[in-house]
Write a protein that holds these residues in place. Sequence first.
Motif, PDB file in Angstrom:
ATOM      1  N   THR A 207      33.897  36.162  44.801  1.00 46.28           N
ATOM      2  CA  THR A 207      34.105  36.963  43.551  1.00 46.28           C
ATOM      3  C   THR A 207      33.892  37.392  42.589  1.00 46.28           C
ATOM      4  O   THR A 207      33.812  37.822  41.550  1.00 46.28           O
ATOM      5  N   GLY A 208      32.587  35.890  42.250  1.00 45.21           N
ATOM      6  CA  GLY A 208      31.678  35.772  41.238  1.00 45.21           C
ATOM      7  C   GLY A 208      32.715  35.060  40.421  1.00 45.21           C
ATOM      8  O   GLY A 208      34.149  34.966  40.423  1.00 45.21           O
ATOM      9  N   VAL A 209      32.243  34.623  39.013  1.00 46.22           N
ATOM     10  CA  VAL A 209      33.160  33.915  37.195  1.00 46.22           C
ATOM     11  C   VAL A 209      33.052  35.568  37.096  1.00 46.22           C
ATOM     12  O   VAL A 209      32.497  35.937  35.834  1.00 46.22           O
ATOM     13  N   TYR A 210      34.645  35.867  36.239  1.00 48.70           N
ATOM     14  CA  TYR A 210      34.180  36.910  35.104  1.00 48.70           C
ATOM     15  C   TYR A 210      35.263  36.715  34.179  1.00 48.70           C
ATOM     16  O   TYR A 210      35.302  37.367  32.661  1.00 48.70           O
ATOM     17  N   LYS A 211      35.681  35.128  33.657  1.00 51.54           N
ATOM     18  CA  LYS A 211      36.318  34.120  32.427  1.00 51.54           C
ATOM     19  C   LYS A 211      35.586  34.535  31.738  1.00 51.54           C
ATOM     20  O   LYS A 211      34.568  33.423  31.622  1.00 51.54           O
TER      21      LYS A 211
END
Length: 478
Positions: free
Chosen positions: A241-245
């Motif tokens: 998902t990756g890191v998006y926050k």
Amino acid sequence: MATQKMLKFVTLGKEMPEKRDPSARAQDFHEIYREYADQKAAEQAGRCSQCGVPYCQSHCPLHNNIPDWLKLTAEGRLQEAYEISQATNTFPEICGRICPQDRLCEGNCVIEQSGHGTVTIGAVEKYITDTAWEEGWVKPIRPHAERPESVGIIGAGPGGLAAADVLRRQGVQVTVYDRYDRAGGLLTYGIPGFKLEKPVVMQRIDQLAQGGVQFVANCNVGDDITFDAIRGQHDAVLIATGVYKSRDIEAPGVGARGVVKALDYLTASNRHGFGDDVPEYDSGELNALGKRVVVIGGGDTAMDCVRTAIRQGALSVKCLYRRDRANMPGSQREVQNAEEEGVEFVWLSAPKGFTGGIEVDGVMVQKMRLGAPDATGRQTPEIIEGADYVEPADLVIQALGFEPEALPTLWGVPELKVTRWGTIKADFRTHETSLPGVYAAGDIVRGASLVVWAIRDGREAADAILGYLNQTGAVAAE
């Protein structure tokens, strides 16, 4: 004869592809480097010293066989050069454009260390693969035989796509779930076109789709489909998902209109480039046109934001970073490109708050100095008392990095173990998580990192998943 084409670094200087003029390139989102001509690419590849211990290769996360494909390029054997390049790298044309070569392969080149100027590895890699696409050397994905097993991949960024490529070539049935309407993740919506033109990404996604990879777009796991449902539909699952926050600033006035997050800003710009309807862009909320822009941060995302703001027609663009130039995490090439285009860097500066009330009109800046080193060896910024001032701003972009979302909570799987930083716990060799048959790769495991590391993780995880499928298949057969 072949050796005469190499070792030219003594007589031939380093030469990058020509950059477009800053005033011209600041008007559009096209890539800033022109293409190498055949002769120039061969000449620059011929500067490789063919050293016995190639540090370029050992400092590449994918361990690309760089000396061999440089030699083949120097000899004009481009198709063979491409074959060797793509043997270890799923997306060489993307890495050639966006890898920070100055920190990886080129930064560790032996002739760079000896003062002759590095071999322009990234530019040659881009040239080889662009030529391969033009000449039809990039072959469609055609597995020798289809396998019955299926793998679900959550996240269509570089890690997930690299894994999908490896698995599909082995005949595995692959479905990729992604929250966005287009695959590619940050390659599509995070990185601006002047670093990575979008047709370059789309042609790889088309190749995967035509090769049999199924894409499920606009799919938010936890809302549109449960994680357990994905596990039930597939023999193995990869979380990529990756890191998006976004990391937010905690300071007075941070909630004012005009203080925005970097990813929101870059996504709006990229969507506009695709021709999408983007109300936040059209309204000016996520558009720098005619505004005094301040970007906070010193990484590559901050560089993407300042250079995007220039192209959108900002009145002025300033980048605040709490350390100095030598200690910034972003690529020095990107800093140079930004300065050429008119960005002003304000070193040793950090935000204290924002003025203007409902709508931002300035950043309260506190000046810093570098003090004693911390546990990592980097000098810690210290506030200089009494040196505060207000920097006028109509648009403030926070580019302080990214953190993982709380996936066990969002997806209702408390048994999925995470670290104290919120990243998923996974075996560093096999990428297997605490859940049987569930793997994780890329930024969701290692934290915000480089595209090339995500590609490596995705390829490794795919190999481990193939081993798992072979083992479970053998057990089922018994």
